[in-house]
Motif scaffolding. Structure first.
Motif, PDB file in Angstrom:
ATOM      1  N   GLU A 140      59.859  65.608  59.364  1.00 41.72           N
ATOM      2  CA  GLU A 140      58.945  65.913  60.511  1.00 41.72           C
ATOM      3  C   GLU A 140      57.834  65.078  60.783  1.00 41.72           C
ATOM      4  O   GLU A 140      57.813  64.435  61.796  1.00 41.72           O
ATOM      5  CB  GLU A 140      58.503  67.580  60.449  1.00 41.72           C
ATOM      6  N   PRO A 141      57.092  64.741  59.883  1.00 47.28           N
ATOM      7  CA  PRO A 141      56.039  63.548  60.039  1.00 47.28           C
ATOM      8  C   PRO A 141      56.479  62.254  60.612  1.00 47.28           C
ATOM      9  O   PRO A 141      55.909  61.559  61.363  1.00 47.28           O
ATOM     10  CB  PRO A 141      55.372  63.614  58.756  1.00 47.28           C
ATOM     11  N   ALA A 142      57.698  61.912  59.774  1.00 51.46           N
ATOM     12  CA  ALA A 142      57.926  60.540  60.374  1.00 51.46           C
ATOM     13  C   ALA A 142      58.661  60.721  61.801  1.00 51.46           C
ATOM     14  O   ALA A 142      58.431  59.994  62.748  1.00 51.46           O
ATOM     15  CB  ALA A 142      59.446  60.277  59.358  1.00 51.46           C
ATOM     16  N   LEU A 143      59.378  61.719  62.153  1.00 52.48           N
ATOM     17  CA  LEU A 143      59.660  62.005  63.754  1.00 52.48           C
ATOM     18  C   LEU A 143      58.694  62.058  64.595  1.00 52.48           C
ATOM     19  O   LEU A 143      58.712  61.674  65.653  1.00 52.48           O
ATOM     20  CB  LEU A 143      60.376  63.169  63.657  1.00 52.48           C
ATOM     21  N   ARG A 144      57.470  62.494  64.154  1.00 50.10           N
ATOM     22  CA  ARG A 144      56.259  62.710  65.017  1.00 50.10           C
ATOM     23  C   ARG A 144      55.838  61.165  65.534  1.00 50.10           C
ATOM     24  O   ARG A 144      55.417  60.932  66.369  1.00 50.10           O
ATOM     25  CB  ARG A 144      55.011  63.419  64.462  1.00 50.10           C
ATOM     26  N   GLN A 145      55.951  60.318  64.462  1.00 45.90           N
ATOM     27  CA  GLN A 145      55.683  58.899  64.752  1.00 45.90           C
ATOM     28  C   GLN A 145      56.547  58.132  65.977  1.00 45.90           C
ATOM     29  O   GLN A 145      56.018  57.624  66.785  1.00 45.90           O
ATOM     30  CB  GLN A 145      55.702  57.822  63.569  1.00 45.90           C
ATOM     31  N   PHE A 146      57.673  58.738  66.034  1.00 41.88           N
ATOM     32  CA  PHE A 146      58.647  58.296  67.116  1.00 41.88           C
ATOM     33  C   PHE A 146      58.444  59.046  68.408  1.00 41.88           C
ATOM     34  O   PHE A 146      58.150  58.352  69.492  1.00 41.88           O
ATOM     35  CB  PHE A 146      59.987  58.561  66.784  1.00 41.88           C
ATOM     36  N   GLN A 147      57.987  60.473  68.301  1.00 46.45           N
ATOM     37  CA  GLN A 147      57.513  60.996  69.506  1.00 46.45           C
ATOM     38  C   GLN A 147      56.093  60.537  69.997  1.00 46.45           C
ATOM     39  O   GLN A 147      56.118  60.523  71.348  1.00 46.45           O
ATOM     40  CB  GLN A 147      57.488  62.620  69.186  1.00 46.45           C
TER      41      GLN A 147
END
Length: 461
Positions: A140-147
């Protein structure tokens, strides 16, 4: 007085290895360690006076033993499983002159994370944004970087998947939640591996392969592959349904500067591998995107692509044996490798169920004599001979490839379609649109959307 023929060993049994065998048998002795009795390879071995063995091509020691028993002068290994399992290392340890990446050097293919980190180090301006996840809590933290950056995501397993493990948002994964779920699935089902999350690149994907001894590099023409199963790029991804090259080294939607950038990337990567003690030898296969911000890296393979390699060998003007000898002797150069100035098109024929496994093998016929009279070449893959022009399919892989060269891409495509319709009978399917003029026009129109001057992307922190 002519020189004695050199004796080459090939490893693998697909259409790619069939192309190697066909080219080498013109002026050399060919032996092969294969997965099955591929008709093209069998004919090439028998006509050249070589020896054939059927076995597990991942068994490095078995391949090395066979090489010594057959008395080969050179071995050429350019298939993913043998490279990843150290077949080149075993052959070299046995004293066989071998062209192909060692297990350490081929890591740029079988470890996607290693390749991306290497690119970040040597060519950051060509590297897309990415994050690496090693446990479910990091997803989830990694995907927030993309968002936060407004980027869609490509989710990639770290290791090899035969071209079928990568999933793209939103084509395969509807949203970030689906990306998270697939990442969790990969971590659970592939123990010991991490997951690579990469910025989805918007542009046109293409391939360039470099023939290299680790320092010197000869660039082959760029190629465009069709990975999707059905016409108009629909259906599931496959190992590749076909491919084309143009009559010059660039493709219709690329510029000379794009080709130059790809060469810069590949030379930096070779230097980086050399500094790391993993000197590369063989074929460095680069997958790139042409985007509005210029060239962006996608992936590396440490071998000839399939089908891309079939195209390249169909337009290779220099004897293939000379090319392999030059790689081994570290004398390869752009001047020593020549290509004919014609376009090439390759199309694979597959079972209706492909890429899924067929319920049972089935027979088909190929009028080989007529295809040769038409100037087409046939390269068998997952098939074996039955009798005369009758053959049988094997498993779930691509069955055979038919190719042509011509003054332009569309003419070569039309010739292949005519040959298939006239000379192949059985429950096999192919993509008639590969290299068709309407598809070339579509690609040129897409390429025109991405002609802005390159700008540096946001780097990974």
């Amino acid at each position: 007085m002519s020189r004695p023929k050199d004796h080459f060993l090939l490893v693998g049994g697909g259409g790619r290895e069939a192309s190697f065998a066909l080219n080498l048998a013109r002026d050399s002795i060919v032996s092969a360690f294969v997965t099955h009795r591929n008709p093209t390879i069998v004919d090439s071995v028998e006509s050249s006076g070589g020896t054939l063995a059927v076995g597990d091509v991942r068994d490095a020691e078995a391949v090395a033993r066979f090489a010594l028993e057959a008395g080969v002068d050179y071995a050429f290994v350019s298939a993913d499983d043998p490279l990843a399992n150290g077949v080149v290392d075993a052959l070299r340890d046995a004293g066989v002159k071998t062209v192909g990446a060692t297990q350490a050097a081929s890591r740029i293919e079988w470890d996607k994370i290693y390749a991306m980190e290497l690119m970040r180090d040597v060519a950051p301006e060509f590297t897309p944004f990415f994050e690496i996840v090693g446990d479910p809590g990091g997803i989830e933290p990694a995907l927030r970087q993309f968002q936060r950056r407004g980027l869609e995501v490509v989710v990639k397993p770290q290791g090899l998947t035969g071209g079928k493990g990568v999933k793209v948002m939103p084509e395969h994964l509807r949203d970030y939640a689906d990306c998270a779920e697939y990442a969790r699935e990969l971590l659970a089902t592939r123990p010991g591996e991490r997951v690579l999350l990469v910025e989805k690149l918007i542009g046109i994907e293409f391939t360039i392969m470099g023939l290299t001894d680790g320092k010197n590099l000869a660039m082959a023409p760029a190629s465009y592959d069709y990975p999707f199963r059905f016409e108009n790029d629909t259906g599931p991804g496959t190992g590749g349904m076909g491919c084309f090259t143009a009559a010059e080294k660039k493709l219709p939607f690329l510029s000379d500067a794009d080709i130059d950038d790809c060469e810069v990337i590949m030379r930096r990567v070779l230097d980086g591998l050399d500094r790391a003690g993993a000197r590369f030898n063989g074929v460095l296969n680069g997958g790139f995107f042409r985007t509005a911000n210029g060239i962006r890296f996608m992936e590396f393979n440490s071998r000839f692509g399939d089908p891309e390699g079939l195209n390249i060998l169909s337009i290779l003007d220099s004897p293939f044996a000379d090319v392999l000898r030059a790689i081994h002797s570290e004398t390869i150069s752009a001047d020593s490798v020549a290509f004919i100035r014609e376009a090439s098109v390759i199309k694979y024929l597959v079972a209706a169920e492909y890429p899924n496994r067929s319920p049972a093998p089935f027979e088909f016929t190929v009028d080989l004599a007529s295809l040769r009279e038409m100037g087409l070449h046939v390269l068998f893959g997952a098939a074996e001979a039955v009798e005369d022009d009758r053959f049988t399919t094997l498993g779930s892989s691509r069955v055979l490839a038919i190719g042509a060269t011509a003054a332009d891409i569309a003419s070569a495509s039309d010739r292949v379609n005519q040959g298939i319709e006239r000379c192949v009978a059985g429950n096999l399917q192919y993509r008639a649109d590969i290299g068709a003029q309407s598809d070339i026009d579509r690609l040129i129109a897409r390429g025109a959307q991405w002609s802005a001057p390159p700008t540096s992307p946001e780097s990974n922190s």
